[in-house]
Design an enzyme around this catalytic site. Structure first.
Site, PDB file in Angstrom:
ATOM      1  N   ARG A  16       0.838  -1.208   0.000  1.00 45.71           N
ATOM      2  CA  ARG A  16       0.000   0.000   0.000  1.00 45.71           C
ATOM      3  C   ARG A  16       0.871   1.255   0.000  1.00 45.71           C
ATOM      4  O   ARG A  16       2.074   1.203   0.157  1.00 45.71           O
ATOM      5  CB  ARG A  16      -0.983  -0.004   1.171  1.00 45.71           C
ATOM      6  CG  ARG A  16      -0.412  -0.308   2.534  1.00 45.71           C
ATOM      7  CD  ARG A  16      -1.060   0.506   3.601  1.00 45.71           C
ATOM      8  NE  ARG A  16      -0.889   1.909   3.324  1.00 45.71           N
ATOM      9  CZ  ARG A  16       0.217   2.594   3.598  1.00 45.71           C
ATOM     10  NH1 ARG A  16       1.260   2.007   4.143  1.00 45.71           N
ATOM     11  NH2 ARG A  16       0.306   3.886   3.307  1.00 45.71           N
ATOM     12  N   GLY A  17       0.188   2.398  -0.197  1.00 48.21           N
ATOM     13  CA  GLY A  17       0.889   3.668  -0.357  1.00 48.21           C
ATOM     14  C   GLY A  17       0.980   3.944  -1.854  1.00 48.21           C
ATOM     15  O   GLY A  17       1.424   3.077  -2.622  1.00 48.21           O
ATOM     16  N   ALA A  18       0.549   5.143  -2.254  1.00 51.24           N
ATOM     17  CA  ALA A  18       0.398   5.427  -3.686  1.00 51.24           C
ATOM     18  C   ALA A  18       1.678   5.187  -4.493  1.00 51.24           C
ATOM     19  O   ALA A  18       1.638   4.573  -5.567  1.00 51.24           O
ATOM     20  CB  ALA A  18      -0.084   6.863  -3.857  1.00 51.24           C
ATOM     21  N   GLY A  19       2.809   5.671  -4.002  1.00 47.81           N
ATOM     22  CA  GLY A  19       4.067   5.482  -4.732  1.00 47.81           C
ATOM     23  C   GLY A  19       4.488   4.024  -4.732  1.00 47.81           C
ATOM     24  O   GLY A  19       4.971   3.490  -5.750  1.00 47.81           O
ATOM     25  N   ARG A  59      -7.055  -1.045  -7.287  1.00 47.09           N
ATOM     26  CA  ARG A  59      -7.513   0.073  -6.444  1.00 47.09           C
ATOM     27  C   ARG A  59      -7.785   1.268  -7.354  1.00 47.09           C
ATOM     28  O   ARG A  59      -6.984   1.561  -8.244  1.00 47.09           O
ATOM     29  CB  ARG A  59      -6.465   0.416  -5.374  1.00 47.09           C
ATOM     30  CG  ARG A  59      -6.271  -0.742  -4.364  1.00 47.09           C
ATOM     31  CD  ARG A  59      -5.488  -0.321  -3.152  1.00 47.09           C
ATOM     32  NE  ARG A  59      -6.245   0.578  -2.296  1.00 47.09           N
ATOM     33  CZ  ARG A  59      -5.690   1.303  -1.316  1.00 47.09           C
ATOM     34  NH1 ARG A  59      -4.386   1.221  -1.104  1.00 47.09           N
ATOM     35  NH2 ARG A  59      -6.423   2.091  -0.575  1.00 47.09           N
ATOM     36  N   CYS A 125      -1.548   9.573   8.083  1.00 44.85           N
ATOM     37  CA  CYS A 125      -1.321   8.363   7.292  1.00 44.85           C
ATOM     38  C   CYS A 125       0.169   8.022   7.201  1.00 44.85           C
ATOM     39  O   CYS A 125       0.953   8.423   8.078  1.00 44.85           O
ATOM     40  CB  CYS A 125      -1.978   8.443   5.912  1.00 44.85           C
ATOM     41  SG  CYS A 125      -2.275   6.781   5.240  1.00 44.85           S
ATOM     42  N   ASP A 194      -2.646  10.914  -3.050  1.00 45.41           N
ATOM     43  CA  ASP A 194      -2.942   9.786  -3.943  1.00 45.41           C
ATOM     44  C   ASP A 194      -3.257  10.272  -5.349  1.00 45.41           C
ATOM     45  O   ASP A 194      -2.984   9.579  -6.327  1.00 45.41           O
ATOM     46  CB  ASP A 194      -4.107   8.959  -3.392  1.00 45.41           C
ATOM     47  CG  ASP A 194      -3.684   8.197  -2.143  1.00 45.41           C
ATOM     48  OD1 ASP A 194      -3.699   8.807  -1.052  1.00 45.41           O
ATOM     49  OD2 ASP A 194      -3.297   7.032  -2.269  1.00 45.41           O
ATOM     50  N   ASN A 204      -6.425  12.405  -0.775  1.00 48.43           N
ATOM     51  CA  ASN A 204      -5.491  11.688   0.116  1.00 48.43           C
ATOM     52  C   ASN A 204      -6.308  10.942   1.166  1.00 48.43           C
ATOM     53  O   ASN A 204      -7.549  11.003   1.176  1.00 48.43           O
ATOM     54  CB  ASN A 204      -4.511  12.676   0.761  1.00 48.43           C
ATOM     55  CG  ASN A 204      -3.363  11.977   1.479  1.00 48.43           C
ATOM     56  OD1 ASN A 204      -2.725  11.080   0.915  1.00 48.43           O
ATOM     57  ND2 ASN A 204      -3.092  12.352   2.715  1.00 48.43           N
ATOM     58  N   LYS A 205      -5.621  10.244   2.045  1.00 46.56           N
ATOM     59  CA  LYS A 205      -6.263   9.402   3.064  1.00 46.56           C
ATOM     60  C   LYS A 205      -7.418  10.115   3.758  1.00 46.56           C
ATOM     61  O   LYS A 205      -7.324  11.288   4.099  1.00 46.56           O
ATOM     62  CB  LYS A 205      -5.195   8.986   4.085  1.00 46.56           C
ATOM     63  CG  LYS A 205      -5.649   8.043   5.171  1.00 46.56           C
ATOM     64  CD  LYS A 205      -6.293   6.787   4.636  1.00 46.56           C
ATOM     65  CE  LYS A 205      -5.390   6.054   3.664  1.00 46.56           C
ATOM     66  NZ  LYS A 205      -6.084   5.013   2.887  1.00 46.56           N
ATOM     67  N   LYS A 230       1.602  11.728  -9.276  1.00 46.31           N
ATOM     68  CA  LYS A 230       0.364  11.796  -8.484  1.00 46.31           C
ATOM     69  C   LYS A 230      -0.635  12.758  -9.130  1.00 46.31           C
ATOM     70  O   LYS A 230      -1.749  12.920  -8.651  1.00 46.31           O
ATOM     71  CB  LYS A 230       0.659  12.271  -7.058  1.00 46.31           C
ATOM     72  CG  LYS A 230       1.745  11.488  -6.318  1.00 46.31           C
ATOM     73  CD  LYS A 230       1.259  10.186  -5.817  1.00 46.31           C
ATOM     74  CE  LYS A 230       2.282   9.388  -5.044  1.00 46.31           C
ATOM     75  NZ  LYS A 230       2.734   9.993  -3.801  1.00 46.31           N
TER      76      LYS A 230
HETATM   77  P1  RI2 Z   1       3.062   7.894  -0.658  1.00 48.56           P
HETATM   78  C1  RI2 Z   1      -1.720   6.183   0.892  1.00 48.56           C
HETATM   79  O1  RI2 Z   1      -2.829   5.428   0.478  1.00 48.56           O
HETATM   80  C2  RI2 Z   1      -2.109   7.317   1.818  1.00 48.56           C
HETATM   81  O2  RI2 Z   1      -3.294   7.990   1.468  1.00 48.56           O
HETATM   82  C3  RI2 Z   1      -0.885   8.187   1.640  1.00 48.56           C
HETATM   83  O3  RI2 Z   1      -1.068   9.492   2.132  1.00 48.56           O
HETATM   84  C4  RI2 Z   1      -0.745   8.130   0.136  1.00 48.56           C
HETATM   85  O4  RI2 Z   1      -1.004   6.765  -0.199  1.00 48.56           O
HETATM   86  C5  RI2 Z   1       0.544   8.587  -0.440  1.00 48.56           C
HETATM   87  O5  RI2 Z   1       1.593   7.768  -0.010  1.00 48.56           O
HETATM   88  P2  RI2 Z   1      -3.106   3.901   1.028  1.00 48.56           P
HETATM   89  O6  RI2 Z   1      -2.509   2.969   0.002  1.00 48.56           O
HETATM   90  O7  RI2 Z   1       2.949   7.647  -2.123  1.00 48.56           O
HETATM   91  O8  RI2 Z   1      -2.527   3.724   2.402  1.00 48.56           O
HETATM   92  O9  RI2 Z   1       3.561   9.293  -0.358  1.00 48.56           O
HETATM   93  O10 RI2 Z   1      -4.618   3.796   1.015  1.00 48.56           O
HETATM   94  O11 RI2 Z   1       3.854   6.831   0.059  1.00 48.56           O
END
Ligand code: RI2
Length: 307
Positions: A16-19, A59, A125, A194, A204-205, A230
């Site tokens: 998880r995390g957009a990047g 997703r 987050c 995101d 975002n979250k 993004k």
């Molecule tokens: P980076 C996450 O989504 C959160 O919303 C977080 O703020 C965003 O991605 C960006 O994260 P999730 O996958 O790309 O936890 O900066 O739902 O790491």
């Protein structure tokens, strides 16, 4: 790991995390291309399109995912043979992954400059881009404290406080609803993103929008750390960012829900913060006003969402 396993792990939030999901998808396509065989190049490309669709369907919100998939898939467009296409996909995937990592590091350097000695920085987050700002500020010798939210229902805040703890950054953990209670102590808010729309709205979250509202009310600077992938170019053409709503079981156990049949549990996992509540967006190309989102999309047109 197979592409289908990566897709499953993205869907179930193990990745998880957009990047991070964008890099995982690029890597999965590259690995898939390595072992994929087909009678001819047209069939091979079509199999790759099917695989890309599996990743795209995991997703719906983080635009980094389709943007990453697009750059990798686009690389094979002119290939005439399967080995040529395989090679192109491999190069495009690894170049996306390394430029994505460099972008996070660059944002960290820029963001660190906004963190001064004695500051209290609030984050929400678990954003690698936002964390990069905090970790770089610490490496630069800055003396500051962080307030981190828990982030229901997935508790991503626990990952954040672990990272901050490991880096030796003094941190307070608060429940998501305590942000307004503590805002008077806060000098700066830094969050990730995101998806960023053409008008500068940041998705975002869930909870980010409330934090931005509270920061705005208290005149606390609100900064978004977001790599260029993004930004969602299809918002130029009127497409809106979809907010993912996940299973109610993530919020309330099925046992309790069974006893409360008239209660509907809602679980949107993102929300939208309008540009008026955002002071700056930090990209790898520098800090911009949210109103400059279009310029990022225009100058870096590589990121395109696949339909
Ligand atoms: P980076 C996450 O989504 C959160 O919303 C977080 O703020 C965003 O991605 C960006 O994260 P999730 O996958 O790309 O936890 O900066 O739902 O790491």
């Amino acid at each position: 790991m197979s592409l289908y396993r990566t897709a499953d792990q993205i869907k179930t939030m193990q990745i998880r995390g957009a990047g991070t999901i964008a890099r995982a998808a690029a890597e999965a396509l590259s690995e898939h291309a390595k072992s994929l065989d087909a009678p001819d190049i047209a069939a091979w490309k079509s199999e790759m399109q099917t695989a890309a669709r599996v990743l795209l369907d995991t997703r719906p919100t983080a635009v980094s995912l389709p943007n990453a998939i697009h750059v990798v898939m686009q690389s094979m467009e002119n290939a005439k043979t399967i080995p040529e296409a395989r090679g192109a996909v491999k190069i495009a995937a690894s170049s996306f992954i390394s430029s994505s990592r460099n972008a996070v590091a660059e944002i960290g350097k820029i963001g660190a400059r906004y963190i001064r000695d004695g500051f209290v920085v609030l984050t929400h987050c678990n954003s690698q881009a936002a964390l990069a700002c905090l970790l770089t500020a610490k490496e630069d010798g800055r003396d500051f404290r962080v307030i981190a939210t828990e982030v229901r229902p997935w508790w991503q805040g626990h990952k954040t406080i672990q990272t901050l703890h490991d880096a030796g950054i003094p941190t307070d953990l608060i429940v998501d609803s305590a942000v307004r209670f503590f805002i008077k102590e806060v000098d700066l808010v830094i969050v990730g993103a995101d998806a960023i729309a053409v008008n500068g709205t940041v998705t975002n979250k869930i909870g980010t929008g409330q934090i931005a509202l509270v920061a705005h009310e208290s005149r606390v600077r609100f900064i978004v750390a977001a790599e260029s992938y993004k930004f969602a170019p299809e918002t130029i053409h009127g497409k809106e960012t979809l907010v993912e709503e996940r299973d109610p079981g993530e919020v309330l156990s099925p046992g309790i829900r069974a006893r409360l049949p008239s209660v509907r549990v809602r679980n949107p996992v993102f929300d939208q913060t309008p540009p008026g509540y955002i002071d700056l967006i930090l990209t790898e190309f520098g800090a911009i006003s949210p109103h400059m989102a279009y310029a990022i999309m225009r100058d870096h047109p590589g990121w395109q969402i696949q339909g």
